[in-house]
Motif scaffolding. Structure first.
Motif, PDB file in Angstrom:
ATOM      1  N   PRO A  57       0.804  -1.242   0.000  1.00  0.00           N
ATOM      2  CA  PRO A  57       0.000   0.000   0.000  1.00  0.00           C
ATOM      3  C   PRO A  57       0.831   1.282   0.000  1.00  0.00           C
ATOM      4  N   ILE A  58       2.129   1.144   0.286  1.00  0.00           N
ATOM      5  CA  ILE A  58       2.954   2.369   0.276  1.00  0.00           C
ATOM      6  C   ILE A  58       2.983   2.986  -1.106  1.00  0.00           C
ATOM      7  N   LEU A  59       2.807   2.164  -2.136  1.00  0.00           N
ATOM      8  CA  LEU A  59       2.775   2.701  -3.503  1.00  0.00           C
ATOM      9  C   LEU A  59       1.588   3.645  -3.675  1.00  0.00           C
ATOM     10  N   LEU A  64      -0.916   9.289  -3.576  1.00  0.00           N
ATOM     11  CA  LEU A  64      -1.736  10.316  -2.935  1.00  0.00           C
ATOM     12  C   LEU A  64      -0.908  11.547  -2.586  1.00  0.00           C
ATOM     13  N   LEU A  65       0.307  11.331  -2.094  1.00  0.00           N
ATOM     14  CA  LEU A  65       1.181  12.463  -1.764  1.00  0.00           C
ATOM     15  C   LEU A  65       1.523  13.266  -3.010  1.00  0.00           C
ATOM     16  N   VAL A  66       1.789  12.573  -4.104  1.00  0.00           N
ATOM     17  CA  VAL A  66       2.096  13.272  -5.364  1.00  0.00           C
ATOM     18  C   VAL A  66       0.906  14.119  -5.792  1.00  0.00           C
ATOM     19  N   LEU A  67      -0.297  13.527  -5.704  1.00  0.00           N
ATOM     20  CA  LEU A  67      -1.503  14.266  -6.100  1.00  0.00           C
ATOM     21  C   LEU A  67      -1.708  15.490  -5.207  1.00  0.00           C
ATOM     22  N   ALA A  68      -1.513  15.359  -3.881  1.00  0.00           N
ATOM     23  CA  ALA A  68      -1.688  16.482  -2.961  1.00  0.00           C
ATOM     24  C   ALA A  68      -0.685  17.589  -3.251  1.00  0.00           C
ATOM     25  N   LEU A  69       0.560  17.212  -3.536  1.00  0.00           N
ATOM     26  CA  LEU A  69       1.590  18.217  -3.825  1.00  0.00           C
ATOM     27  C   LEU A  69       1.287  18.949  -5.131  1.00  0.00           C
ATOM     28  N   VAL A  70       0.822  18.220  -6.144  1.00  0.00           N
ATOM     29  CA  VAL A  70       0.494  18.862  -7.424  1.00  0.00           C
ATOM     30  C   VAL A  70      -0.681  19.825  -7.261  1.00  0.00           C
ATOM     31  N   ILE A 312       6.560  20.968  -6.911  1.00  0.00           N
ATOM     32  CA  ILE A 312       6.585  20.171  -8.140  1.00  0.00           C
ATOM     33  C   ILE A 312       7.797  19.245  -8.148  1.00  0.00           C
ATOM     34  N   LEU A 313       8.944  19.744  -7.725  1.00  0.00           N
ATOM     35  CA  LEU A 313      10.142  18.908  -7.678  1.00  0.00           C
ATOM     36  C   LEU A 313       9.968  17.750  -6.715  1.00  0.00           C
ATOM     37  N   LEU A 314       9.375  18.033  -5.540  1.00  0.00           N
ATOM     38  CA  LEU A 314       9.158  16.966  -4.573  1.00  0.00           C
ATOM     39  C   LEU A 314       8.154  15.945  -5.107  1.00  0.00           C
ATOM     40  N   ALA A 315       7.103  16.437  -5.769  1.00  0.00           N
ATOM     41  CA  ALA A 315       6.116  15.522  -6.355  1.00  0.00           C
ATOM     42  C   ALA A 315       6.767  14.636  -7.412  1.00  0.00           C
ATOM     43  N   GLY A 316       7.620  15.223  -8.266  1.00  0.00           N
ATOM     44  CA  GLY A 316       8.323  14.443  -9.272  1.00  0.00           C
ATOM     45  C   GLY A 316       9.231  13.389  -8.660  1.00  0.00           C
ATOM     46  N   PHE A 317       9.904  13.755  -7.576  1.00  0.00           N
ATOM     47  CA  PHE A 317      10.782  12.809  -6.891  1.00  0.00           C
ATOM     48  C   PHE A 317       9.989  11.637  -6.316  1.00  0.00           C
ATOM     49  N   LEU A 318       8.869  11.944  -5.644  1.00  0.00           N
ATOM     50  CA  LEU A 318       8.050  10.872  -5.069  1.00  0.00           C
ATOM     51  C   LEU A 318       7.452   9.978  -6.154  1.00  0.00           C
ATOM     52  N   LEU A 319       7.082  10.569  -7.284  1.00  0.00           N
ATOM     53  CA  LEU A 319       6.554   9.773  -8.386  1.00  0.00           C
ATOM     54  C   LEU A 319       7.620   8.836  -8.933  1.00  0.00           C
ATOM     55  N   VAL A 321      10.157   7.648  -7.230  1.00  0.00           N
ATOM     56  CA  VAL A 321      10.341   6.601  -6.220  1.00  0.00           C
ATOM     57  C   VAL A 321       9.244   5.551  -6.355  1.00  0.00           C
ATOM     58  N   GLU A 322       8.013   5.993  -6.555  1.00  0.00           N
ATOM     59  CA  GLU A 322       6.891   5.064  -6.668  1.00  0.00           C
ATOM     60  C   GLU A 322       7.061   4.154  -7.884  1.00  0.00           C
ATOM     61  N   VAL A 323       7.480   4.710  -9.013  1.00  0.00           N
ATOM     62  CA  VAL A 323       7.680   3.909 -10.231  1.00  0.00           C
ATOM     63  C   VAL A 323       8.807   2.899 -10.039  1.00  0.00           C
ATOM     64  N   LEU A 324       9.912   3.341  -9.432  1.00  0.00           N
ATOM     65  CA  LEU A 324      11.040   2.433  -9.208  1.00  0.00           C
ATOM     66  C   LEU A 324      10.648   1.284  -8.286  1.00  0.00           C
ATOM     67  N   LEU A 325       9.922   1.599  -7.216  1.00  0.00           N
ATOM     68  CA  LEU A 325       9.494   0.537  -6.303  1.00  0.00           C
ATOM     69  C   LEU A 325       8.544  -0.437  -6.987  1.00  0.00           C
ATOM     70  N   ARG A 326       7.657   0.099  -7.833  1.00  0.00           N
ATOM     71  CA  ARG A 326       6.673  -0.756  -8.500  1.00  0.00           C
ATOM     72  C   ARG A 326       7.332  -1.746  -9.446  1.00  0.00           C
ATOM     73  N   PHE A 327       8.379  -1.315 -10.118  1.00  0.00           N
ATOM     74  CA  PHE A 327       9.013  -2.173 -11.126  1.00  0.00           C
ATOM     75  C   PHE A 327      10.282  -2.861 -10.625  1.00  0.00           C
ATOM     76  N   THR A 328      10.542  -2.710  -9.310  1.00  0.00           N
ATOM     77  CA  THR A 328      11.698  -3.429  -8.743  1.00  0.00           C
ATOM     78  C   THR A 328      11.241  -4.291  -7.585  1.00  0.00           C
ATOM     79  N   ILE A 329      11.181  -3.714  -6.406  1.00  0.00           N
ATOM     80  CA  ILE A 329      10.876  -4.462  -5.201  1.00  0.00           C
ATOM     81  C   ILE A 329       9.498  -5.109  -5.249  1.00  0.00           C
ATOM     82  N   PHE A 330       8.491  -4.356  -5.740  1.00  0.00           N
ATOM     83  CA  PHE A 330       7.112  -4.856  -5.731  1.00  0.00           C
ATOM     84  C   PHE A 330       6.680  -5.403  -7.099  1.00  0.00           C
ATOM     85  N   ARG A 331       7.647  -5.715  -7.945  1.00  0.00           N
ATOM     86  CA  ARG A 331       7.296  -6.125  -9.317  1.00  0.00           C
ATOM     87  C   ARG A 331       6.475  -7.398  -9.350  1.00  0.00           C
ATOM     88  N   SER A 332       6.783  -8.329  -8.483  1.00  0.00           N
ATOM     89  CA  SER A 332       6.084  -9.618  -8.499  1.00  0.00           C
ATOM     90  C   SER A 332       4.638  -9.483  -8.043  1.00  0.00           C
TER      91      SER A 332
END
Length: 334
Positions: A57-59, A64-70, A312-319, A321-332
């Motif tokens: 669920p951290i993804l 949600l954090l990205v959406l709030a920051l944007v 915007i920079l923080l939102a981009g960074f969190l996004l 991080v979310e993509v990297l986690l989705r396609f690495t650690i949580f890929r399975s």
């Protein structure tokens, strides 16, 4: 100068209502996002679910954090530094001529006439930010306490230092006090020149006649407001100096040459006032403050600084991080 933070387009905050809706949708659809296998018994399966599944669920939280920051960035946060500068279309030069004879220690005003005058005059000075003010003190003779200046701290300090001084010749030289005040103003280039002359007695000293001093004021275009200080009847006033240097007080008739003070003010275009207590003295200075107004122009300067870029920079960074986690650690688990 001061800084404040505000949002240029706060209506975008209505979009934050999407966050609880997205959270509700996520909880409702969570069980449908993973594959299901229906079997009659799970006794043969001893393996426990992995820890990564619990943290998946951290993804969604990151999204949600990205959406709030944007959304916050869309509201366009800005800071503004506001500085102001005032200028007067015409200034007023004012000299306050204050009687400091021993009778000003009379206690019909609280705590005495001189202390009450100093307190009220200080408030008057603070309320005249655009004017130049000077101080003259007099008893049997007169001298300049401070020349006209726009530095109110100097005037207030000089006003605080005013006290009865037995080094001055005894008596009340109204003509001398007024003449000294006129002398301080005669070369002034101000559009309006004013003397506020305060006394509690009769003209009984000095070598300049008050009427001559008032004629000088007229010649130099100086308006004189006169104030007679003292209660009606008698007042507890100094009558002698004791061996220890303190004053002995007694009841003394209050004698103010109101006819003279009225003549001075009428001749110069001013006004005469009578202060019988602290409140009336305050009201007199308030009325003079209203009668002699200075027009002031205020210029304000605004320096804006946009604050949305860090969001915007923080939102981009969190996004990211979310993509990297989705396609690495949580890929399975995708």
């Amino acid at each position: 100068m001061f800084e404040r933070l505000f949002f240029e387009d706060p209506q975008f905050f209505w979009l934050l209502l999407l966050l609880p809706l997205a959270l509700g949708w996520y909880v409702w659809k969570r069980n449908r996002q993973t594959a299901e296998l229906r079997i009659s018994s799970i006794k043969g399966f001893e393996a426990k679910p992995g820890l990564l599944g619990k943290f998946r669920p951290i993804l969604f939280v990151l999204r949600l954090l990205v959406l709030a920051l944007v959304i916050t960035a869309l509201a366009r946060p800005r800071s503004v530094d506001v500085s102001s500068r005032t200028s007067s279309n015409f200034g007023i030069d004012i000299v306050m001529a204050i009687d400091v004879s021993a009778s000003m220690l009379a206690r019909d005003l609280d705590p005495n006439r001189l202390a009450a005058t100093k307190e009220v005059a200080a408030d008057f000075v603070r309320n005249r930010p655009a004017d130049r003010i000077g101080l003259v003190v007099y008893a049997g003779e007169s001298f300049t306490q401070t020349p006209i200046t726009s530095d109110k701290s100097i005037v207030l300090s000089a006003l605080e230092d005013i006290e009865y001084n037995n080094m001055l010749e005894n008596g009340t030289a109204i003509g001398m006090g007024l003449a000294t005040a006129v002398n301080r103003l005669k070369d002034s280039k101000a559009e309006s020149k004013v003397v506020i002359l305060l006394t509690d007695g009769m003209n009984n000293a000095g070598f300049i006649d008050p009427k001559i001093a008032s004629e000088l004021a007229v010649e130099f275009g100086i308006k004189v407001y006169t104030i007679g200080v003292g209660s009606n009847g008698t007042a507890l006033s100094p009558i002698a100096i004791l061996p220890n240097g303190t004053f002995q007080y007694g009841r003394v008739p209050v004698e103010i040459d109101e006819a003279l003070l009225k003549e001075i003010s009428e001749t110069t275009g001013g006004k005469y006032f009578r202060a019988t207590d602290n409140q009336s003295l305050e009201e007199i200075y308030d009325e003079i403050d209203e009668l002699e107004k200075t027009e002031i122009e205020e210029f304000r300067f605004y320096n804006y600084e946009e604050k949305f870029r860090p969001l915007i920079l923080l939102a981009g960074f969190l996004l990211l991080v979310e993509v990297l986690l989705r396609f690495t650690i949580f890929r399975s688990f995708v």
